[in-house]
Design a protein around this motif. Structure first.
Motif, PDB file in Angstrom:
ATOM      1  N   SER A 167      51.068 -50.139 -37.263  1.00 52.80           N
ATOM      2  CA  SER A 167      49.859 -49.660 -36.601  1.00 52.80           C
ATOM      3  C   SER A 167      50.144 -48.379 -35.813  1.00 52.80           C
ATOM      4  O   SER A 167      51.306 -47.978 -35.657  1.00 52.80           O
ATOM      5  N   ASP A 168      49.083 -47.762 -35.321  1.00 52.40           N
ATOM      6  CA  ASP A 168      49.220 -46.436 -34.711  1.00 52.40           C
ATOM      7  C   ASP A 168      50.123 -46.433 -33.479  1.00 52.40           C
ATOM      8  O   ASP A 168      50.783 -45.446 -33.185  1.00 52.40           O
ATOM      9  N   PHE A 169      50.119 -47.534 -32.719  1.00 51.26           N
ATOM     10  CA  PHE A 169      50.952 -47.637 -31.512  1.00 51.26           C
ATOM     11  C   PHE A 169      51.797 -48.896 -31.609  1.00 51.26           C
ATOM     12  O   PHE A 169      51.474 -49.822 -32.351  1.00 51.26           O
ATOM     13  N   GLY A 170      52.851 -48.918 -30.798  1.00 53.75           N
ATOM     14  CA  GLY A 170      53.724 -50.083 -30.816  1.00 53.75           C
ATOM     15  C   GLY A 170      53.094 -51.266 -30.101  1.00 53.75           C
ATOM     16  O   GLY A 170      52.079 -51.151 -29.416  1.00 53.75           O
ATOM     17  N   SER A 171      53.713 -52.422 -30.291  1.00 55.65           N
ATOM     18  CA  SER A 171      53.323 -53.618 -29.550  1.00 55.65           C
ATOM     19  C   SER A 171      54.615 -54.251 -29.044  1.00 55.65           C
ATOM     20  O   SER A 171      55.564 -54.424 -29.818  1.00 55.65           O
ATOM     21  N   VAL A 172      54.660 -54.548 -27.756  1.00 55.70           N
ATOM     22  CA  VAL A 172      55.913 -55.055 -27.189  1.00 55.70           C
ATOM     23  C   VAL A 172      56.336 -56.344 -27.899  1.00 55.70           C
ATOM     24  O   VAL A 172      57.515 -56.551 -28.186  1.00 55.70           O
ATOM     25  N   ASP A 173      55.370 -57.191 -28.239  1.00 55.12           N
ATOM     26  CA  ASP A 173      55.715 -58.484 -28.841  1.00 55.12           C
ATOM     27  C   ASP A 173      56.403 -58.340 -30.191  1.00 55.12           C
ATOM     28  O   ASP A 173      57.211 -59.171 -30.571  1.00 55.12           O
ATOM     29  N   THR A 174      56.049 -57.311 -30.926  1.00 53.96           N
ATOM     30  CA  THR A 174      56.656 -57.135 -32.258  1.00 53.96           C
ATOM     31  C   THR A 174      57.444 -55.829 -32.302  1.00 53.96           C
ATOM     32  O   THR A 174      57.488 -55.158 -33.320  1.00 53.96           O
ATOM     33  N   ARG A 175      58.062 -55.500 -31.169  1.00 58.49           N
ATOM     34  CA  ARG A 175      58.617 -54.149 -31.056  1.00 58.49           C
ATOM     35  C   ARG A 175      59.777 -53.880 -31.995  1.00 58.49           C
ATOM     36  O   ARG A 175      60.091 -52.734 -32.285  1.00 58.49           O
ATOM     37  N   HIS A 176      60.440 -54.931 -32.473  1.00 59.63           N
ATOM     38  CA  HIS A 176      61.569 -54.688 -33.371  1.00 59.63           C
ATOM     39  C   HIS A 176      61.153 -54.613 -34.841  1.00 59.63           C
ATOM     40  O   HIS A 176      61.919 -54.118 -35.666  1.00 59.63           O
ATOM     41  N   ASN A 177      59.961 -55.118 -35.147  1.00 60.27           N
ATOM     42  CA  ASN A 177      59.622 -55.288 -36.560  1.00 60.27           C
ATOM     43  C   ASN A 177      59.626 -53.993 -37.362  1.00 60.27           C
ATOM     44  O   ASN A 177      59.917 -54.006 -38.551  1.00 60.27           O
ATOM     45  N   GLY A 178      59.292 -52.891 -36.722  1.00 67.55           N
ATOM     46  CA  GLY A 178      59.168 -51.641 -37.469  1.00 67.55           C
ATOM     47  C   GLY A 178      60.482 -50.910 -37.718  1.00 67.55           C
ATOM     48  O   GLY A 178      60.541 -49.999 -38.544  1.00 67.55           O
TER      49      GLY A 178
END
Ligand SMILES: Cc1cc2nc3c(=O)[nH]c(=O)nc-3n(C[C@H](O)[C@H](O)[C@H](O)COP(=O)(O)OP(=O)(O)OC[C@H]3O[C@@H](n4cnc5c(N)ncnc54)[C@H](O)[C@@H]3O)c2cc1C
Length: 494
Positions: A270-281
Protein backbone atom coordinates in the motif's frame (compact mmCIF):
# COMPACT_ATOMS: atom_id res chain seq x y z
CA UNK A 1 7.45 31.35 28.70
CA UNK A 2 5.14 28.37 29.08
CA UNK A 3 7.95 25.89 28.34
CA UNK A 4 11.72 25.98 28.17
CA UNK A 5 11.92 23.70 25.14
CA UNK A 6 9.40 22.66 22.50
CA UNK A 7 10.19 19.63 20.35
CA UNK A 8 8.36 19.30 17.04
CA UNK A 9 7.98 15.61 16.20
CA UNK A 10 7.88 12.65 18.57
CA UNK A 11 10.01 10.07 16.73
CA UNK A 12 13.41 8.77 17.79
CA UNK A 13 15.18 12.09 17.34
CA UNK A 14 12.43 14.15 18.98
CA UNK A 15 12.06 11.90 22.01
CA UNK A 16 15.84 11.70 22.46
CA UNK A 17 15.88 15.50 22.42
CA UNK A 18 12.98 15.65 24.88
CA UNK A 19 14.72 13.31 27.36
CA UNK A 20 18.03 15.05 27.21
CA UNK A 21 16.43 18.51 27.61
CA UNK A 22 14.34 17.22 30.50
CA UNK A 23 17.27 15.69 32.33
CA UNK A 24 18.99 19.07 32.21
CA UNK A 25 15.99 20.40 34.12
CA UNK A 26 14.03 21.96 31.25
CA UNK A 27 10.26 21.84 31.01
CA UNK A 28 9.53 20.14 27.70
CA UNK A 29 6.55 20.02 25.37
CA UNK A 30 6.51 17.62 22.40
CA UNK A 31 4.12 18.48 19.57
CA UNK A 32 3.34 15.38 17.53
CA UNK A 33 1.29 15.52 14.37
CA UNK A 34 0.06 11.92 14.53
CA UNK A 35 -2.73 10.74 16.80
CA UNK A 36 -1.54 8.79 19.84
CA UNK A 37 -2.27 5.41 18.30
CA UNK A 38 0.01 6.20 15.34
CA UNK A 39 2.80 7.82 17.25
CA UNK A 40 6.49 7.03 16.94
CA UNK A 41 7.15 8.24 13.39
CA UNK A 42 9.41 6.26 11.08
CA UNK A 43 11.28 5.15 14.16
CA UNK A 44 8.39 2.90 15.13
CA UNK A 45 8.60 1.22 11.70
CA UNK A 46 12.29 0.45 11.99
CA UNK A 47 13.73 -3.00 12.48
CA UNK A 48 15.56 -1.38 15.34
CA UNK A 49 19.20 -2.03 14.42
CA UNK A 50 21.83 0.43 15.62
CA UNK A 51 25.31 0.91 14.17
CA UNK A 52 27.74 1.72 16.95
CA UNK A 53 31.46 1.52 17.56
CA UNK A 54 32.39 -1.61 19.53
CA UNK A 55 35.40 -3.75 20.27
CA UNK A 56 33.81 -7.15 20.66
CA UNK A 57 31.98 -9.05 23.38
CA UNK A 58 32.72 -6.78 26.39
CA UNK A 59 31.25 -3.73 24.62
CA UNK A 60 28.22 -5.72 23.49
CA UNK A 61 27.75 -7.07 27.00
CA UNK A 62 27.82 -3.48 28.31
CA UNK A 63 24.61 -2.70 26.39
CA UNK A 64 23.15 -6.21 26.49
CA UNK A 65 23.52 -7.16 30.16
CA UNK A 66 21.39 -10.30 29.62
CA UNK A 67 24.02 -11.77 27.29
CA UNK A 68 25.04 -15.16 28.71
CA UNK A 69 28.54 -16.65 28.82
CA UNK A 70 27.26 -19.40 26.58
CA UNK A 71 26.07 -16.89 23.97
CA UNK A 72 29.40 -15.09 24.15
CA UNK A 73 31.25 -18.38 23.69
CA UNK A 74 29.34 -19.27 20.54
CA UNK A 75 29.38 -15.82 18.93
CA UNK A 76 31.98 -13.89 17.00
CA UNK A 77 30.78 -10.28 17.31
CA UNK A 78 33.80 -9.00 15.42
CA UNK A 79 34.87 -5.43 16.09
CA UNK A 80 33.71 -2.17 14.63
CA UNK A 81 36.22 0.57 15.31
CA UNK A 82 35.70 4.30 14.87
CA UNK A 83 37.95 3.96 11.83
CA UNK A 84 35.69 1.26 10.35
CA UNK A 85 32.66 3.47 10.91
CA UNK A 86 34.33 6.48 9.24
CA UNK A 87 35.43 4.28 6.35
CA UNK A 88 31.91 2.96 5.81
CA UNK A 89 30.31 6.41 6.06
CA UNK A 90 32.89 7.82 3.67
CA UNK A 91 32.81 5.01 1.12
CA UNK A 92 29.02 4.67 1.13
CA UNK A 93 28.36 8.40 0.78
CA UNK A 94 31.07 8.82 -1.86
CA UNK A 95 32.96 10.93 0.69
CA UNK A 96 30.31 13.65 0.57
CA UNK A 97 29.38 13.30 4.25
CA UNK A 98 30.11 16.39 6.31
CA UNK A 99 33.24 15.39 8.27
CA UNK A 100 32.25 17.28 11.43
CA UNK A 101 28.84 15.60 11.58
CA UNK A 102 30.48 12.24 10.87
CA UNK A 103 32.81 12.78 13.85
CA UNK A 104 29.87 13.54 16.11
CA UNK A 105 27.92 10.51 14.93
CA UNK A 106 30.78 8.04 15.25
CA UNK A 107 32.26 9.23 18.53
CA UNK A 108 28.89 9.47 20.28
CA UNK A 109 27.45 6.21 18.97
CA UNK A 110 28.36 3.76 21.77
CA UNK A 111 27.79 6.26 24.54
CA UNK A 112 24.36 7.16 23.17
CA UNK A 113 23.34 3.50 22.99
CA UNK A 114 24.30 3.16 26.66
CA UNK A 115 22.34 6.35 27.40
CA UNK A 116 19.24 4.90 25.69
CA UNK A 117 19.69 1.69 27.61
CA UNK A 118 19.71 3.64 30.87
CA UNK A 119 16.42 5.19 29.79
CA UNK A 120 14.77 1.80 29.51
CA UNK A 121 15.56 0.64 25.96
CA UNK A 122 16.49 -3.04 25.99
CA UNK A 123 19.08 -4.05 23.40
CA UNK A 124 19.73 -7.53 22.02
CA UNK A 125 22.20 -9.00 19.53
CA UNK A 126 20.54 -9.27 16.14
CA UNK A 127 21.27 -12.97 15.59
CA UNK A 128 18.37 -13.37 13.16
CA UNK A 129 19.34 -10.67 10.67
CA UNK A 130 22.95 -9.67 11.09
CA UNK A 131 24.68 -13.01 11.71
CA UNK A 132 25.08 -16.41 10.09
CA UNK A 133 25.85 -19.65 11.83
CA UNK A 134 29.01 -21.32 10.62
CA UNK A 135 30.35 -24.53 12.19
CA UNK A 136 28.12 -24.03 15.22
CA UNK A 137 29.20 -20.39 15.84
CA UNK A 138 27.39 -17.19 14.98
CA UNK A 139 29.41 -14.64 13.09
CA UNK A 140 28.18 -11.07 12.72
CA UNK A 141 28.69 -9.24 9.46
CA UNK A 142 28.27 -5.75 8.06
CA UNK A 143 29.21 -3.70 11.13
CA UNK A 144 25.92 -3.78 13.00
CA UNK A 145 25.23 -6.09 15.94
CA UNK A 146 22.51 -4.82 18.24
CA UNK A 147 18.85 -3.96 17.88
CA UNK A 148 16.20 -2.60 20.22
CA UNK A 149 13.97 -5.28 21.69
CA UNK A 150 10.61 -5.10 19.90
CA UNK A 151 12.24 -3.26 16.98
CA UNK A 152 11.37 0.38 16.40
CA UNK A 153 8.04 -0.07 18.12
CA UNK A 154 9.74 -1.42 21.25
CA UNK A 155 12.23 1.43 21.12
CA UNK A 156 9.46 4.02 20.95
CA UNK A 157 7.46 2.32 23.71
CA UNK A 158 10.51 2.65 25.94
CA UNK A 159 10.84 6.32 24.94
CA UNK A 160 7.21 7.10 25.76
CA UNK A 161 7.30 5.24 29.07
CA UNK A 162 10.41 7.17 30.07
CA UNK A 163 8.70 10.41 29.02
CA UNK A 164 5.73 9.64 31.26
CA UNK A 165 8.05 8.97 34.19
CA UNK A 166 10.00 12.17 33.76
CA UNK A 167 7.08 14.53 33.14
CA UNK A 168 7.58 15.35 29.47
CA UNK A 169 4.33 16.74 28.07
CA UNK A 170 3.20 15.36 24.71
CA UNK A 171 0.37 16.78 22.59
CA UNK A 172 -0.89 14.50 19.81
CA UNK A 173 -2.80 15.63 16.73
CA UNK A 174 -0.60 18.72 17.05
CA UNK A 175 0.85 19.72 13.70
CA UNK A 176 3.51 22.41 13.84
CA UNK A 177 2.90 24.90 11.04
CA UNK A 178 5.13 27.94 11.72
CA UNK A 179 8.02 29.01 13.90
CA UNK A 180 7.34 32.12 15.97
CA UNK A 181 10.07 34.73 15.88
CA UNK A 182 10.70 37.44 18.45
CA UNK A 183 13.49 39.71 19.61
CA UNK A 184 15.32 36.70 21.09
CA UNK A 185 15.16 34.60 17.95
CA UNK A 186 12.86 31.59 17.68
CA UNK A 187 10.38 31.86 20.52
CA UNK A 188 7.76 29.25 19.85
CA UNK A 189 5.59 27.38 17.43
CA UNK A 190 2.21 27.85 15.82
CA UNK A 191 0.41 24.54 15.51
CA UNK A 192 -2.89 23.05 14.48
CA UNK A 193 -4.10 21.04 17.45
CA UNK A 194 -7.14 18.93 16.64
CA UNK A 195 -7.60 21.26 13.69
CA UNK A 196 -7.51 24.52 15.70
CA UNK A 197 -4.65 27.04 15.64
CA UNK A 198 -2.68 27.47 18.85
CA UNK A 199 0.52 29.32 19.69
CA UNK A 200 3.03 27.70 22.04
CA UNK A 201 5.82 29.84 23.49
CA UNK A 202 9.23 28.50 24.50
CA UNK A 203 12.81 29.67 24.87
CA UNK A 204 14.10 27.14 22.36
CA UNK A 205 12.66 24.86 19.68
CA UNK A 206 14.00 21.53 18.44
CA UNK A 207 12.81 20.51 14.99
CA UNK A 208 12.63 16.72 14.67
CA UNK A 209 9.77 16.22 12.25
CA UNK A 210 11.45 13.97 9.69
CA UNK A 211 12.05 14.39 5.99
CA UNK A 212 9.62 14.75 3.08
CA UNK A 213 9.36 11.13 1.97
CA UNK A 214 5.59 11.06 2.47
CA UNK A 215 5.01 14.13 0.31
CA UNK A 216 4.34 12.98 -3.27
CA UNK A 217 4.69 16.44 -4.73
CA UNK A 218 7.98 17.26 -2.99
CA UNK A 219 9.35 13.84 -3.94
CA UNK A 220 8.72 14.59 -7.57
CA UNK A 221 10.01 18.12 -7.17
CA UNK A 222 13.29 17.24 -5.45
CA UNK A 223 14.01 13.56 -6.17
CA UNK A 224 12.78 13.70 -9.75
CA UNK A 225 10.21 12.28 -12.15
CA UNK A 226 8.84 8.89 -11.18
CA UNK A 227 9.26 9.37 -7.44
CA UNK A 228 5.57 10.16 -7.07
CA UNK A 229 5.03 6.45 -7.72
CA UNK A 230 7.31 5.15 -4.96
CA UNK A 231 5.67 3.47 -1.97
CA UNK A 232 6.31 4.99 1.45
CA UNK A 233 7.70 2.33 3.77
CA UNK A 234 7.01 4.19 6.97
CA UNK A 235 4.86 6.96 8.40
CA UNK A 236 2.52 9.10 6.31
CA UNK A 237 3.21 12.18 8.46
CA UNK A 238 6.72 13.13 7.34
CA UNK A 239 5.74 15.55 4.60
CA UNK A 240 8.49 18.13 5.04
CA UNK A 241 6.67 20.52 7.39
CA UNK A 242 9.70 21.05 9.60
CA UNK A 243 11.96 21.65 6.63
CA UNK A 244 9.56 24.22 5.23
CA UNK A 245 9.26 25.97 8.59
CA UNK A 246 13.03 26.10 8.97
CA UNK A 247 13.62 27.38 5.45
CA UNK A 248 10.99 30.08 5.98
CA UNK A 249 12.99 31.53 8.87
CA UNK A 250 16.22 31.46 6.90
CA UNK A 251 17.74 28.04 7.60
CA UNK A 252 20.34 26.84 5.14
CA UNK A 253 19.33 23.89 2.97
CA UNK A 254 22.08 21.31 3.20
CA UNK A 255 22.89 17.78 2.10
CA UNK A 256 21.56 15.87 -0.88
CA UNK A 257 18.06 17.15 -1.61
CA UNK A 258 17.86 14.89 -4.66
CA UNK A 259 18.80 11.81 -2.65
CA UNK A 260 16.97 9.39 -0.44
CA UNK A 261 17.07 5.98 1.17
CA UNK A 262 14.97 3.59 -0.88
CA UNK A 263 15.04 -0.15 -1.34
CA UNK A 264 13.42 -3.13 -2.95
CA UNK A 265 9.91 -3.29 -1.53
CA UNK A 266 6.86 -5.44 -2.18
CA UNK A 267 5.58 -4.20 -5.52
CA UNK A 268 1.91 -4.24 -4.55
CA UNK A 269 2.35 -2.75 -1.09
CA UNK A 270 0.00 0.00 0.00
CA UNK A 271 0.97 3.64 -0.38
CA UNK A 272 2.16 4.00 3.25
CA UNK A 273 3.57 1.60 5.77
CA UNK A 274 1.70 0.00 8.63
CA UNK A 275 3.50 -0.64 11.90
CA UNK A 276 1.70 -3.97 12.40
CA UNK A 277 2.96 -5.39 9.12
CA UNK A 278 6.11 -3.33 8.90
CA UNK A 279 8.38 -6.23 7.99
CA UNK A 280 6.20 -7.77 5.31
CA UNK A 281 7.38 -5.55 2.48
CA UNK A 282 11.15 -6.05 2.97
CA UNK A 283 12.94 -7.97 0.19
CA UNK A 284 16.56 -7.85 1.36
CA UNK A 285 17.90 -11.28 0.33
CA UNK A 286 18.73 -10.36 -3.25
CA UNK A 287 22.49 -10.93 -2.71
CA UNK A 288 21.76 -14.66 -2.94
CA UNK A 289 19.75 -14.55 -6.16
CA UNK A 290 19.46 -12.44 -9.27
CA UNK A 291 17.26 -9.43 -10.04
CA UNK A 292 15.74 -8.99 -13.51
CA UNK A 293 13.63 -6.28 -15.10
CA UNK A 294 10.68 -6.61 -17.46
CA UNK A 295 13.06 -7.10 -20.39
CA UNK A 296 14.44 -10.18 -18.66
CA UNK A 297 17.81 -8.54 -18.03
CA UNK A 298 19.87 -8.19 -14.89
CA UNK A 299 20.68 -4.53 -14.23
CA UNK A 300 22.58 -4.36 -10.93
CA UNK A 301 25.31 -6.23 -9.09
CA UNK A 302 23.30 -8.12 -6.48
CA UNK A 303 26.51 -9.12 -4.71
CA UNK A 304 28.37 -5.80 -4.75
CA UNK A 305 28.53 -5.78 -0.93
CA UNK A 306 26.66 -6.98 2.14
CA UNK A 307 23.05 -5.96 1.78
CA UNK A 308 23.57 -3.39 4.61
CA UNK A 309 25.66 -1.40 2.15
CA UNK A 310 23.65 -1.74 -1.04
CA UNK A 311 19.96 -2.06 -0.20
CA UNK A 312 19.37 1.66 0.43
CA UNK A 313 20.46 2.65 -3.08
CA UNK A 314 18.84 -0.14 -5.09
CA UNK A 315 15.27 1.15 -4.68
CA UNK A 316 16.16 4.02 -7.00
CA UNK A 317 17.67 1.63 -9.55
CA UNK A 318 14.49 -0.46 -9.54
CA UNK A 319 12.33 2.65 -9.94
CA UNK A 320 14.36 3.53 -13.05
CA UNK A 321 13.56 0.21 -14.75
CA UNK A 322 10.78 0.04 -17.36
CA UNK A 323 7.52 0.07 -15.40
CA UNK A 324 9.42 0.73 -12.17
CA UNK A 325 9.49 -2.92 -11.07
CA UNK A 326 11.72 -5.97 -11.03
CA UNK A 327 11.76 -9.62 -9.93
CA UNK A 328 14.14 -11.26 -7.48
CA UNK A 329 14.79 -14.88 -8.45
CA UNK A 330 16.12 -17.70 -6.24
CA UNK A 331 16.49 -21.46 -6.41
CA UNK A 332 16.26 -24.18 -3.78
CA UNK A 333 19.97 -23.98 -2.92
CA UNK A 334 19.62 -20.54 -1.30
CA UNK A 335 16.04 -20.76 -0.09
CA UNK A 336 17.18 -21.28 3.53
CA UNK A 337 19.04 -17.95 3.37
CA UNK A 338 15.94 -15.89 2.59
CA UNK A 339 14.90 -13.59 5.41
CA UNK A 340 11.66 -14.49 7.13
CA UNK A 341 9.63 -11.71 5.47
CA UNK A 342 9.79 -13.67 2.19
CA UNK A 343 7.40 -16.11 3.86
CA UNK A 344 5.08 -13.46 5.28
CA UNK A 345 1.69 -12.52 3.90
CA UNK A 346 1.34 -10.06 1.05
CA UNK A 347 4.32 -11.14 -1.06
CA UNK A 348 3.87 -11.19 -4.84
CA UNK A 349 5.53 -14.55 -5.28
CA UNK A 350 5.54 -17.25 -7.95
CA UNK A 351 7.09 -20.70 -7.86
CA UNK A 352 7.74 -23.38 -10.48
CA UNK A 353 9.86 -26.47 -11.08
CA UNK A 354 11.40 -25.08 -14.27
CA UNK A 355 12.71 -21.66 -15.23
CA UNK A 356 10.38 -21.70 -18.21
CA UNK A 357 7.43 -22.37 -15.93
CA UNK A 358 8.60 -19.67 -13.55
CA UNK A 359 8.84 -16.91 -16.12
CA UNK A 360 5.46 -17.88 -17.52
CA UNK A 361 4.02 -17.10 -14.11
CA UNK A 362 5.96 -13.84 -13.87
CA UNK A 363 3.88 -12.78 -16.90
CA UNK A 364 5.28 -9.28 -17.26
CA UNK A 365 8.86 -10.36 -18.06
CA UNK A 366 10.29 -11.15 -21.50
CA UNK A 367 10.45 -14.95 -21.22
CA UNK A 368 13.04 -15.68 -23.88
CA UNK A 369 15.45 -13.06 -22.64
CA UNK A 370 14.96 -14.18 -19.04
CA UNK A 371 16.02 -17.72 -19.93
CA UNK A 372 19.02 -16.43 -21.87
CA UNK A 373 19.98 -14.21 -18.92
CA UNK A 374 19.88 -17.11 -16.47
CA UNK A 375 21.83 -19.38 -18.82
CA UNK A 376 24.54 -16.75 -19.31
CA UNK A 377 24.66 -16.04 -15.59
CA UNK A 378 24.97 -19.72 -14.66
CA UNK A 379 27.73 -20.20 -17.22
CA UNK A 380 29.74 -17.21 -15.99
CA UNK A 381 30.08 -18.25 -12.33
CA UNK A 382 33.51 -19.06 -10.91
CA UNK A 383 32.35 -22.38 -9.48
CA UNK A 384 35.73 -23.27 -8.03
CA UNK A 385 35.30 -20.49 -5.41
CA UNK A 386 33.31 -21.71 -2.37
CA UNK A 387 30.00 -20.00 -1.62
CA UNK A 388 30.01 -18.34 1.80
CA UNK A 389 27.09 -16.08 2.78
CA UNK A 390 28.97 -14.78 5.78
CA UNK A 391 31.86 -13.11 3.99
CA UNK A 392 32.28 -11.30 0.71
CA UNK A 393 33.24 -14.62 -0.83
CA UNK A 394 34.46 -13.48 -4.23
CA UNK A 395 32.38 -16.18 -5.90
CA UNK A 396 31.56 -14.07 -8.90
CA UNK A 397 30.63 -14.07 -12.55
CA UNK A 398 33.00 -12.95 -15.24
CA UNK A 399 32.30 -11.46 -18.62
CA UNK A 400 28.68 -10.42 -18.18
CA UNK A 401 27.51 -6.93 -19.01
CA UNK A 402 26.61 -6.61 -15.32
CA UNK A 403 28.69 -9.01 -13.26
CA UNK A 404 27.66 -10.31 -9.88
CA UNK A 405 30.77 -9.99 -7.73
CA UNK A 406 29.94 -12.10 -4.65
CA UNK A 407 27.59 -14.95 -3.72
CA UNK A 408 26.99 -16.02 -7.32
CA UNK A 409 25.04 -19.25 -6.92
CA UNK A 410 23.73 -20.89 -10.08
CA UNK A 411 19.97 -20.99 -10.57
CA UNK A 412 19.64 -24.67 -11.29
CA UNK A 413 17.98 -26.54 -8.43
CA UNK A 414 14.17 -26.52 -8.41
CA UNK A 415 11.84 -25.34 -7.17
CA UNK A 416 12.55 -21.82 -8.40
CA UNK A 417 10.94 -18.78 -6.80
CA UNK A 418 10.50 -15.18 -7.91
CA UNK A 419 9.31 -12.15 -5.93
CA UNK A 420 8.11 -8.97 -7.56
CA UNK A 421 9.50 -5.73 -6.15
CA UNK A 422 9.06 -2.02 -6.64
CA UNK A 423 10.70 0.95 -4.96
CA UNK A 424 9.97 1.70 -1.31
CA UNK A 425 11.17 5.06 -0.03
CA UNK A 426 12.38 5.14 3.57
CA UNK A 427 13.54 8.68 4.18
CA UNK A 428 14.98 11.67 2.33
CA UNK A 429 18.57 12.91 2.65
CA UNK A 430 18.11 16.65 2.11
CA UNK A 431 17.80 18.75 5.21
CA UNK A 432 18.94 21.83 7.04
CA UNK A 433 22.48 22.64 8.06
CA UNK A 434 23.38 22.26 11.72
CA UNK A 435 26.63 22.69 13.59
CA UNK A 436 28.09 20.07 15.91
CA UNK A 437 25.85 21.29 18.72
CA UNK A 438 22.74 20.82 16.57
CA UNK A 439 22.10 24.56 16.16
CA UNK A 440 20.39 25.30 12.86
CA UNK A 441 22.57 27.55 10.70
CA UNK A 442 21.48 30.23 8.29
CA UNK A 443 22.79 30.76 4.80
CA UNK A 444 25.86 32.57 6.20
CA UNK A 445 26.59 29.64 8.55
CA UNK A 446 25.39 31.68 11.53
CA UNK A 447 23.16 30.00 14.13
CA UNK A 448 19.48 30.88 14.12
CA UNK A 449 19.04 31.78 17.76
CA UNK A 450 16.96 29.28 19.70
CA UNK A 451 16.54 26.77 16.86
CA UNK A 452 17.92 23.21 16.86
CA UNK A 453 17.35 20.20 14.60
CA UNK A 454 17.89 16.46 14.67
CA UNK A 455 17.04 13.27 12.83
CA UNK A 456 16.03 12.86 9.22
CA UNK A 457 15.72 16.59 8.74
CA UNK A 458 19.43 17.18 9.24
CA UNK A 459 21.27 17.48 5.93
CA UNK A 460 24.86 16.53 5.25
CA UNK A 461 25.02 13.03 6.70
CA UNK A 462 23.72 10.66 4.04
CA UNK A 463 24.40 11.00 0.32
CA UNK A 464 23.70 8.53 -2.52
CA UNK A 465 23.45 5.59 -0.16
CA UNK A 466 23.39 4.70 3.50
CA UNK A 467 25.13 2.21 5.79
CA UNK A 468 22.28 0.18 7.33
CA UNK A 469 21.46 0.90 10.98
CA UNK A 470 22.88 4.41 11.02
CA UNK A 471 19.53 6.25 10.81
CA UNK A 472 18.41 5.36 14.31
CA UNK A 473 21.89 6.00 15.59
CA UNK A 474 22.05 9.41 13.96
CA UNK A 475 18.58 10.35 15.25
CA UNK A 476 19.50 9.39 18.79
CA UNK A 477 22.94 11.05 18.74
CA UNK A 478 21.79 14.38 17.30
CA UNK A 479 18.49 14.31 19.19
CA UNK A 480 20.32 13.91 22.45
CA UNK A 481 22.69 16.77 21.61
CA UNK A 482 19.89 19.03 20.36
CA UNK A 483 17.86 18.56 23.55
CA UNK A 484 20.82 19.20 25.80
CA UNK A 485 21.89 22.30 23.89
CA UNK A 486 18.36 23.67 23.65
CA UNK A 487 17.99 23.25 27.38
CA UNK A 488 21.33 24.95 28.07
CA UNK A 489 20.35 27.80 25.79
CA UNK A 490 16.98 28.22 27.48
CA UNK A 491 18.69 28.40 30.85
CA UNK A 492 21.16 31.01 29.63
CA UNK A 493 18.40 33.12 28.12
CA UNK A 494 16.05 33.00 31.11
C1 LIG B 1 10.50 0.52 7.42
C2 LIG B 1 11.68 1.22 8.03
C3 LIG B 1 12.70 0.48 8.62
C4 LIG B 1 13.81 1.12 9.17
N1 LIG B 1 14.75 0.38 9.82
C5 LIG B 1 15.81 1.00 10.40
C6 LIG B 1 16.73 0.28 11.19
O1 LIG B 1 16.55 -0.90 11.48
N2 LIG B 1 17.83 0.94 11.66
C7 LIG B 1 18.02 2.27 11.43
O2 LIG B 1 19.04 2.81 11.85
N3 LIG B 1 17.12 3.00 10.74
C8 LIG B 1 16.02 2.40 10.24
N4 LIG B 1 15.09 3.13 9.57
C9 LIG B 1 15.31 4.59 9.46
C10 LIG B 1 14.96 5.26 10.78
O3 LIG B 1 13.68 4.83 11.16
C11 LIG B 1 15.00 6.77 10.66
O4 LIG B 1 16.24 7.18 10.16
C12 LIG B 1 14.81 7.43 12.02
O5 LIG B 1 13.91 6.71 12.79
C13 LIG B 1 14.31 8.84 11.85
O6 LIG B 1 14.00 9.40 13.11
P1 LIG B 1 13.33 10.83 13.17
O7 LIG B 1 12.97 11.05 14.59
O8 LIG B 1 14.13 11.83 12.46
O9 LIG B 1 11.99 10.66 12.30
P2 LIG B 1 10.62 10.00 12.72
O10 LIG B 1 10.81 8.84 13.61
O11 LIG B 1 9.87 9.77 11.47
O12 LIG B 1 9.90 11.12 13.58
C14 LIG B 1 9.38 12.30 12.98
C15 LIG B 1 8.09 12.64 13.71
O13 LIG B 1 7.68 13.95 13.35
C16 LIG B 1 6.26 13.96 13.25
N5 LIG B 1 5.87 15.12 12.45
C17 LIG B 1 5.96 15.31 11.12
N6 LIG B 1 5.52 16.55 10.79
C18 LIG B 1 5.15 17.15 11.94
C19 LIG B 1 4.60 18.42 12.26
N7 LIG B 1 4.35 19.34 11.30
N8 LIG B 1 4.34 18.70 13.56
C20 LIG B 1 4.55 17.78 14.55
N9 LIG B 1 5.06 16.56 14.29
C21 LIG B 1 5.37 16.25 13.01
C22 LIG B 1 5.94 12.62 12.63
O14 LIG B 1 4.60 12.26 12.85
C23 LIG B 1 6.94 11.72 13.35
O15 LIG B 1 6.37 11.19 14.53
C24 LIG B 1 13.94 2.54 9.08
C25 LIG B 1 12.90 3.28 8.51
C26 LIG B 1 11.78 2.63 8.01
C27 LIG B 1 10.67 3.47 7.43
Amino acid sequence: MAHDVIVIGGGGAGMSAAHSAREQGASVLVLERAPADRRGGNTAFASGTFRMVHHGAPDIKAVVPDLTDDEIARTDFGQYSAGDYFDDLGRITQYAIDPDLAEVLVHNSADTVRWLQQRGVRFLPNYGRQAYKIDGRFKFFGGSVIYANGGGEGLMDAHFKAAERSGIEIRYNARGTDLLQGEHGIEGVRALVDGKTHEFRARAVVLASGGFEANREWRTRYLGPGWDMAKVRGTRYNTGDGLRMALEVGAQPFGQWSGCHSCAWERNASDFGSVDTRHNGFRHSYPFGIVVNSHGNRFLDEGADFRNFTYAKYGRVILQQPGGYAWQVFDAQVKHLLRDEYGMGGATRVQADTLEGLVAKMQDVDAGQFERTVAAYNAAIARDVPFNPNAKDGRRTRGLEVDKTNWASALEVPPFEAYSVGCGITFTFGGVKIDTTARVLDIDDQPLTGLYAAGEMVGGIFYFNYPGASGLMSSAVFGRIAGREASNFSRRSS
